[in-house]
Design an enzyme around this catalytic site. Structure first.
Site, short mmCIF file in Angstrom:
data_model
loop_
_atom_site.label_atom_id
_atom_site.label_comp_id
_atom_site.label_asym_id
_atom_site.label_seq_id
_atom_site.Cartn_x
_atom_site.Cartn_y
_atom_site.Cartn_z
N LYS A 23 6.83 5.54 -15.56
CA LYS A 23 6.66 6.95 -15.15
C LYS A 23 7.09 7.92 -16.24
CE LYS A 23 7.27 10.06 -11.14
NZ LYS A 23 8.00 10.02 -9.82
N GLU A 65 -3.56 -2.94 -1.65
CA GLU A 65 -3.73 -2.95 -3.17
C GLU A 65 -4.69 -4.21 -3.42
OE1 GLU A 65 -0.72 -2.29 -1.91
OE2 GLU A 65 -0.12 -0.44 -3.06
N MET A 99 -13.94 -24.77 7.29
CA MET A 99 -14.15 -25.65 5.90
C MET A 99 -12.85 -26.61 6.20
SD MET A 99 -15.62 -26.84 3.60
CE MET A 99 -16.99 -25.67 2.82
N PHE A 144 14.49 0.82 -7.81
CA PHE A 144 13.64 1.09 -6.43
C PHE A 144 12.21 0.73 -7.14
CE2 PHE A 144 10.91 3.45 -3.62
CZ PHE A 144 11.03 2.70 -2.71
N GLN A 145 11.49 -0.20 -6.24
CA GLN A 145 10.26 -0.62 -6.51
C GLN A 145 9.79 -1.11 -8.07
OE1 GLN A 145 7.66 2.49 -5.07
NE2 GLN A 145 7.51 1.26 -2.98
#
Lengths: 575, 164
Positions: A167, A55, A482, A117-118
């Site tokens: 949802k 993502e 760097m 969940f999630q």
């Protein structure tokens, strides 16, 4: 007669809204909470969804798309880990003021707060790194929220907006009505500068003896390149730009002194230090630009033009603020200067240029052109030559980014795409995907290093799936360059955890993803290899340049030093 | 310097945490913060007391104004204004000497006793922060059982007002 309204599910409404906003690409990754939306996407073909492999890359790709086109980038991710993985991308866009609309799925409203969940509080987690965010509790609010999100993201000082959609909201049905315009009482960005301030600014500008123009990403974001170029040419004053501003004034123009700041040119930083008038346009006086604030522009009056009032006098007190979009303000300045019929202080400005040209004679970007090793600067110089300075160049973060900024002379805005504010390693490859989708016929090059590229390397798979023939220039010094440079300079060469002794074979890696890999180890192979790469128009080519291990980026203003206190390449040899 | 900033903001979930989050993220301090809906239920009115140099206060007001939920804002301290705070104090009053003393003190400060038990009084008092501090200062520490303060609510004097 009123148009008959359709009753649709939230998911269908969401997709219709994106179509109404003329979204051609969105970047995302499916999951439980967004399945209804993915189903609605499946049933249409106007919005093309690009499936990434992580993502974070979805957000960077949308970000690259937005930086290259000026249109908001759109992202769709699921709840929980989908949202948290997106956070780095969102913060990256926020720091550079990039317009994004990020849609995160959420657990159903009945489960919110239950540690479902999630489930994650996406609005809470993203609050400090978005311009604004929304949780849509009712399908009736969905369309208007999306309208607001696009409006907020791409007006005023742009930025990412997150919409968290539970949802059940995507399953519930309501009459679809997408508003054509929106007016928010609490959000009214300023466009035009105050005429009184503009007149005062013109007086200061024409009276200056040692003027300096300093411009930033705001000029790119505000589509003000043409106005800026006109303004600078009218005055014939020296101009420098920040990392984010590059390309909005042609780097090949003799009035351009190069980038300023920590790795800016000697002439740009010295001119900042010695000027008597600083004209700051769409820049925010970042610490990487100013160095020690106590030593910053000690002799200058400062004019600051910015669309965000909060940017003005945040780090550096300014004498004359002008709040407004930079494009109309620059146009107003030009016309007021013309109206006065007055000219700049020719004689004084000429001797100022004499001084600047002496600083220029230091040739601060010079490097060893006779090394037995490939110098990173050389690779970028050659790339610039071969692409005629006309490629879209994305980068990751580190030495390669600074070399690209110093040596690829951008002449057009929106061609130089990198994470300046947040400094996100892993940005370059996914950002290049977004650019290539927007401009399939343009040359898109990602300049990276062997450490950065590994942070989003999985996107080589996305490039294969969507047939994105990017060109990847991996400046491989087998160090986090760097960080190693700082350790060399400030930690007595104790290279703590900056050495990577398990670097993959990038040629084989690229091949395993179905791309072409090339390894280049000698300076005299560089030019030919680059030409070969560009000739392979339809393939992603991963070029692994084995470069000088311990090259440093110079000049350098060490943290806590004043802009005029630079370390130059020649100082290293003396040590 | 101490500043009292008054804001009108959208009465939406999260608006308060945007303000609070801004202060913690940017290292500004909040002395007190009160918020409640106005006569228009879509708007909330917030009074925020903070301290900082002129530069810091300028940044605070700009950053607050930048929040998309903030409709309008004034720094009340820049003009004539009135501030009031509500305080409820539970005080030990377990013998006649303490009971009389507390009643007298409460009267002097124009508080009212709103709850009484055999060994305590609860005093309600409104006023400026200073007055409430003075009242607490006048009571022996060991006698104070509980202090509840609302934080400052402020409004401009005369014609000065903050409306959408």
């Amino acid at each position: 007669m009123a148009k008959e309204k359709e009753t649709l599910t939230g998911a269908e409404i969401l997709v219709r809204c994106l179509q109404a906003e003329n979204v051609d690409f969105m970047f995302g990754y499916p999951g439980g909470a967004v399945l209804h939306i993915y189903d609605a996407l499946f049933k249409q073909d106007k919005v093309r969804h690009i499936l990434v492999r992580h993502e974070q890359a979805a957000v960077h790709a949308a970000d690259g798309y937005a930086r290259a086109t000026g249109r908001p980038g759109v992202v769709l991710v699921t709840s929980g880990p989908g949202a948290t993985n997106a956070v780095t991308g969102i913060a990256t866009a926020y720091m550079d003021s990039i317009p994004l609309v990020v849609i995160t799925g959420q657990v159903p409203t009945s489960l919110i707060g239950n540690d479902a969940f999630q489930e994650v509080d996406a609005v809470g987690i993203t609050r400090p790194c978005v311009k604004h965010n929304f949780l849509v509790n009712d399908v009736k609010d969905l369309a208007i929220t999306i309208k607001k999100a696009f409006y907020i993201a791409n007006s005023g000082r742009p930025g990412p907006v997150v919409i968290d959609v539970p949802k059940d909201v995507t399953a519930n049905m309501v009459e679809f009505d997408y508003p054509e315009t929106i007016d928010m009482r609490s959000y009214k960005p300023v466009v035009n500068g105050h005429p009184g301030q503009i007149r005062k600014a013109v007086d200061l500008i024409l009276a200056a003896k040692r003027p300096m123009i300093y411009t930033g990403g705001g000029v790119v974001l505000g589509n003000a390149s043409e106005a800026l170029t006109g303004f600078v040419h009218l005055l014939q004053y020296p101009i420098t730009q920040t990392l984010m501003g590059l390309g909005s004034f042609p780097a090949t123009d003799p009035l351009f002194l190069g980038m300023l700041g920590m790795h800016g040119t000697y002439e740009a930083n010295m001119a900042m230090h010695e000027c008597d008038l600083l004209i700051a346009v769409g820049a925010r006086f970042d610490d990487r630009v100013t160095g020690d604030l106590k030593k910053f522009c000690p002799h200058a009056k400062i004019i600051h033009i910015d669309v965000d009032p909060a940017s003005i006098s945040k780090n550096v007190r300014v004498d004359l603020p002008i709040v407004g979009a930079v494009e109309p303000v620059l146009r107003d300045l030009i016309s007021v200067i013309r109206e006065t019929g007055k000219q700049p202080e020719k004689e004084a400005v000429n001797s100022w240029w004499d001084q600047i040209n002496k600083w220029r004679d230091k040739d601060c970007l010079n490097y060893n052109r006779h090394s037995e090793f490939i110098k990173p600067q050389y690779v970028i110089e050659k790339l610039w030559e071969i692409t005629h300075g006309d490629a879209y160049v994305t980068s990751d973060v580190g030495q390669h980014q600074m070399f690209a900024a110093q040596f690829y002379k951008f002449t057009k805005p929106r061609r130089w795409i990198n994470s300046g504010g947040l400094g996100t390693m892993g940005f370059g490859l996914p950002a290049a995907m977004g650019v290539k989708l927007a401009y399939p016929d343009e040359q898109v090059v990602c300049i990276t290093g062997e450490a950065s590229i590994q942070m989003c390397i999985q996107e080589l798979s996305t490039c294969k799936q969507f047939d994105l023939p990017l060109k990847i220039i991996n400046l491989n010094n087998r160090f986090m360059g760097m960080v190693r440079q700082w350790q060399e300079m400030f930690y007595d060469r104790r290279y703590s955890h900056t050495y990577m002794d398990a670097i993959p074979d990038f040629v084989k890696l690229a091949e395993s993803y179905g791309h072409i890999g090339m390894r280049i180890e000698k300076p005299d192979e560089v030019e030919g290899a680059l030409k070969e790469m560009l000739a392979m128009k339809d393939r992603l080519v991963f070029m692994d340049f084995i470069i000088d291990r311990e090259e440093n980026v110079y000049p350098m203003v060490a943290a806590g030093k004043g802009q005029h206190e630079m370390v130059l390449a020649s100082d290293r040899e003396q040590v | 310097m101490r500043h009292t900033i008054s804001l009108l903001l959208e009465n939406e979930a999260g608006a308060l945490s945007r303000v609070a989050g801004l202060f913690s993220a940017r290292g500004f301090n909040i002395e007190s913060l009160t918020v409640a809906p106005t006569e228009d239920p879509t708007m909330s009115r917030m009074t925020l007391v903070t301290r900082g140099s002129d530069e810091v206060i300028e940044q605070i007001t700009k950053q607050l104004n930048k929040l998309v939920d903030v409709i309008k804002l004034i720094d009340l301290t820049e003009g004539l204004h009135i501030e009031r705070e509500l305080m409820l104090v539970k005080i030990k009053a377990d013998n006649s000497e303490h009971r009389e003393e507390m009643k007298r003190l409460s009267d002097i400060f124009r508080g009212s006793i709103i709850d009484v038990t055999d060994d305590s009084y609860t005093v309600e008092m409104t006023g400026t922060e200073d007055k409430l501090d003075a009242f607490l200062g006048a009571i022996e520490d060991t006698l104070i059982i509980e202090v509840v303060r609302s934080g400052v609510a402020g409004i401009g004097r005369g014609d000065r007002s903050l409306r959408a």
